[in-house]
Design an enzyme around this catalytic site. Structure first.
Site, PDB file in Angstrom:
ATOM      1  N   GLU A 132      34.072 -46.731  34.038  1.00 16.58           N
ATOM      2  CA  GLU A 132      33.997 -47.627  35.200  1.00 16.58           C
ATOM      3  C   GLU A 132      32.637 -48.338  35.251  1.00 16.58           C
ATOM      4  O   GLU A 132      32.557 -49.541  35.474  1.00 16.58           O
ATOM      5  CB  GLU A 132      34.184 -46.792  36.465  1.00 16.58           C
ATOM      6  CG  GLU A 132      34.978 -47.482  37.548  1.00 16.58           C
ATOM      7  CD  GLU A 132      35.224 -46.537  38.704  1.00 16.58           C
ATOM      8  OE1 GLU A 132      34.574 -46.732  39.738  1.00 16.58           O
ATOM      9  OE2 GLU A 132      36.031 -45.599  38.537  1.00 16.58           O
ATOM     10  N   TYR A 169      16.673 -49.173  29.638  1.00 18.63           N
ATOM     11  CA  TYR A 169      17.662 -48.180  29.178  1.00 18.63           C
ATOM     12  C   TYR A 169      17.422 -47.857  27.702  1.00 18.63           C
ATOM     13  O   TYR A 169      17.394 -46.688  27.294  1.00 18.63           O
ATOM     14  CB  TYR A 169      19.050 -48.774  29.406  1.00 18.63           C
ATOM     15  CG  TYR A 169      20.215 -48.022  28.819  1.00 18.63           C
ATOM     16  CD1 TYR A 169      20.731 -46.897  29.461  1.00 18.63           C
ATOM     17  CD2 TYR A 169      20.842 -48.441  27.638  1.00 18.63           C
ATOM     18  CE1 TYR A 169      21.831 -46.215  28.932  1.00 18.63           C
ATOM     19  CE2 TYR A 169      21.934 -47.771  27.105  1.00 18.63           C
ATOM     20  CZ  TYR A 169      22.423 -46.659  27.753  1.00 18.63           C
ATOM     21  OH  TYR A 169      23.505 -45.989  27.240  1.00 18.63           O
TER      22      TYR A 169
HETATM   23  P1  NDP Z   1      28.726 -43.006  34.228  1.00 15.80           P
HETATM   24  O1  NDP Z   1      27.945 -43.991  35.031  1.00 15.80           O
HETATM   25  O2  NDP Z   1      30.212 -43.024  34.347  1.00 15.80           O
HETATM   26  O3  NDP Z   1      28.237 -41.538  34.578  1.00 15.80           O
HETATM   27  C1  NDP Z   1      26.893 -41.254  34.833  1.00 15.80           C
HETATM   28  C2  NDP Z   1      26.812 -39.885  35.451  1.00 15.80           C
HETATM   29  O4  NDP Z   1      25.451 -39.609  35.764  1.00 15.80           O
HETATM   30  C3  NDP Z   1      27.601 -39.760  36.749  1.00 15.80           C
HETATM   31  O5  NDP Z   1      28.157 -38.482  36.850  1.00 15.80           O
HETATM   32  C4  NDP Z   1      26.537 -39.969  37.811  1.00 15.80           C
HETATM   33  O6  NDP Z   1      26.973 -39.348  39.016  1.00 15.80           O
HETATM   34  C5  NDP Z   1      25.330 -39.272  37.164  1.00 15.80           C
HETATM   35  N1  NDP Z   1      24.048 -39.760  37.663  1.00 15.80           N
HETATM   36  C6  NDP Z   1      23.689 -41.030  37.996  1.00 15.80           C
HETATM   37  N2  NDP Z   1      22.425 -41.060  38.446  1.00 15.80           N
HETATM   38  C7  NDP Z   1      21.972 -39.778  38.413  1.00 15.80           C
HETATM   39  C8  NDP Z   1      20.755 -39.163  38.773  1.00 15.80           C
HETATM   40  N3  NDP Z   1      19.734 -39.866  39.269  1.00 15.80           N
HETATM   41  N4  NDP Z   1      20.651 -37.824  38.638  1.00 15.80           N
HETATM   42  C9  NDP Z   1      21.675 -37.083  38.152  1.00 15.80           C
HETATM   43  N5  NDP Z   1      22.851 -37.602  37.776  1.00 15.80           N
HETATM   44  C10 NDP Z   1      23.003 -38.945  37.921  1.00 15.80           C
HETATM   45  O7  NDP Z   1      28.245 -43.191  32.699  1.00 15.80           O
HETATM   46  P2  NDP Z   1      29.076 -43.194  31.338  1.00 15.80           P
HETATM   47  O8  NDP Z   1      30.112 -42.146  31.386  1.00 15.80           O
HETATM   48  O9  NDP Z   1      29.452 -44.596  31.027  1.00 15.80           O
HETATM   49  O10 NDP Z   1      27.929 -42.776  30.298  1.00 15.80           O
HETATM   50  C11 NDP Z   1      27.702 -41.420  29.958  1.00 15.80           C
HETATM   51  C12 NDP Z   1      26.711 -41.340  28.820  1.00 15.80           C
HETATM   52  O11 NDP Z   1      27.170 -42.124  27.721  1.00 15.80           O
HETATM   53  C13 NDP Z   1      25.315 -41.880  29.163  1.00 15.80           C
HETATM   54  O12 NDP Z   1      24.319 -41.092  28.578  1.00 15.80           O
HETATM   55  C14 NDP Z   1      25.321 -43.271  28.545  1.00 15.80           C
HETATM   56  O13 NDP Z   1      24.026 -43.722  28.209  1.00 15.80           O
HETATM   57  C15 NDP Z   1      26.163 -43.019  27.302  1.00 15.80           C
HETATM   58  N6  NDP Z   1      26.735 -44.244  26.780  1.00 15.80           N
HETATM   59  C16 NDP Z   1      27.741 -44.885  27.457  1.00 15.80           C
HETATM   60  C17 NDP Z   1      28.253 -46.073  26.975  1.00 15.80           C
HETATM   61  C18 NDP Z   1      29.354 -46.810  27.668  1.00 15.80           C
HETATM   62  O14 NDP Z   1      29.701 -47.921  27.206  1.00 15.80           O
HETATM   63  N7  NDP Z   1      29.948 -46.272  28.718  1.00 15.80           N
HETATM   64  C19 NDP Z   1      27.717 -46.693  25.737  1.00 15.80           C
HETATM   65  C20 NDP Z   1      26.670 -45.930  25.113  1.00 15.80           C
HETATM   66  C21 NDP Z   1      26.209 -44.748  25.623  1.00 15.80           C
HETATM   67  P3  NDP Z   1      26.320 -39.649  40.468  1.00 15.80           P
HETATM   68  O15 NDP Z   1      26.277 -41.136  40.626  1.00 15.80           O
HETATM   69  O16 NDP Z   1      27.222 -38.940  41.398  1.00 15.80           O
HETATM   70  O17 NDP Z   1      24.965 -39.018  40.418  1.00 15.80           O
END
Ligand code: NDP
Length: 287
Positions: free
Chosen positions: A215, A177
């Protein structure tokens, strides 16, 4: 005697250069948000809807996207659409931008936020996993940017790239990651320089996030974190604000992210040890 006018000047400069964010800035704007079926992306879609923007959201799960779109329309979005599929497929990344052009005739803001699944554990040596993650978390961001740049140039628009502290400093248990997030910094920081040199009015904001209570994060890392994550709703709003104000980088939550970055180049060993000590590493069992 000299200090008072100096401090006054610094303060005047700070206030003069600070443009305030107003939700109206997003009214009628045409925005793509990727990874918006859950987490921070979903919250960004709701904020944009309340502000009266047009939204096009993406993820893999159609049923979740349908619900988010319905709620966006309830909240006041100028229009709300979705496209589903995996961002491993570069054709999808390009098609999303084509769809925005067809729907709205242009684009004002591209928010790159999705991430593929990865484990939180010692690096297991799986190079194929890293290759796939690079495609989803990095190459698709580049593919969407390439497709969107011509229309963003027309609108004087902005690109928001959602990254992480793990894209700036070494954090254990997230090697694949972290690699994808460092790649985003390298690519988009270089591209930003080129846009400035060529006087192209497209801003790039790199959003460096700490632990956010989504989540996914709660499921994956909460057993290792010593403090709860910051609220995803506030985080989503800060990302949108930083893009609207065309900031270079966003640090959220500010102190938790900014301070390690300031220490990074001066005392890297200290930061490494501080980072390890802030995690309950004993809770991570080699799988
Ligand atoms: P989530 O896991 O809640 O959301 C991820 C999203 O990406 C979902 O909508 C998921 O939907 C989609 N996704 C997953 N796999 C794929 C794929 N192969 N192709 C297209 N879409 C995909 O993540 P967060 O909200 O926690 O994180 C959002 C951003 O924030 C990310 O870039 C993360 O790196 C960054 N971030 C988050 C942190 C945290 O603590 N939460 C900390 C630091 C950065 P579906 O499964 O339906 O495809």
């Amino acid at each position: 005697k000299i200090l008072v006018p100096f401090v006054g000047l610094v303060l005047a400069f700070c206030f003069y250069s600070k443009e305030d964010f107003k939700p109206e800035m997003l009214k009628g704007k045409r925005v793509i948000v990727t990874g918006a079926s859950t987490g921070i992306g979903e919250q960004m879609a709701y904020h944009l809807a309340r502000m009266g923007a047009h939204v096009l959201i993406t993820a893999r799960t159609e049923a979740k996207l349908q619900k988010v779109v319905t709620w966006c329309l309830e909240l006041g979005a100028a229009s709300a659409h979705y496209m589903y599929g995996s961002m491993e497929d570069m054709a999808l990344a390009e098609d999303v931008v084509k769809e925005a052009k067809q729907l709205w005739g242009g684009l004002d803001m591209l928010i790159l936020n999705h991430i593929g699944y990865t484990y939180f554990n010692y690096f297991d040596g799986d190079v194929e996993h890293l290759r796939k993650l690079l495609e989803i978390n990095f190459l698709s961001y580049v593919a969407m940017t390439v497709s969107a740049l011509p229309v963003l140039k027309e609108s004087g628009g902005s690109i928001l790239v959602v990254s992480s502290t793990a894209g700036k400093v070494g954090i254990p248990f997230v090697a694949p990651y972290s690699a994808t997030k460092f790649a985003l910094d390298g690519f988009f920081s270089s591209l930003r320089q080129e846009l400035i040199i060529e006087n192209i009015n497209v801003s790039i904001t790199l959003c460096i996030l700490g632990h956010i209570a989504t989540e996914t994060a709660e499921k994956t890392v909460s057993h290792v974190m010593q403090k709860p994550g910051a609220p995803k709703e506030e985080c989503a709003l800060e990302i949108i604000k930083s893009g609207a104000l065309r900031k270079r980088e966003l640090y959220y939550p500010y102190a938790a992210v900014r301070i390690p970055l300031l220490i990074r180049d001066w005392a890297p060993e200290f930061l490494d040890s501080f980072t390890r000590n802030r995690l309950n590493v004993e809770n991570v069992k080699r799988s």
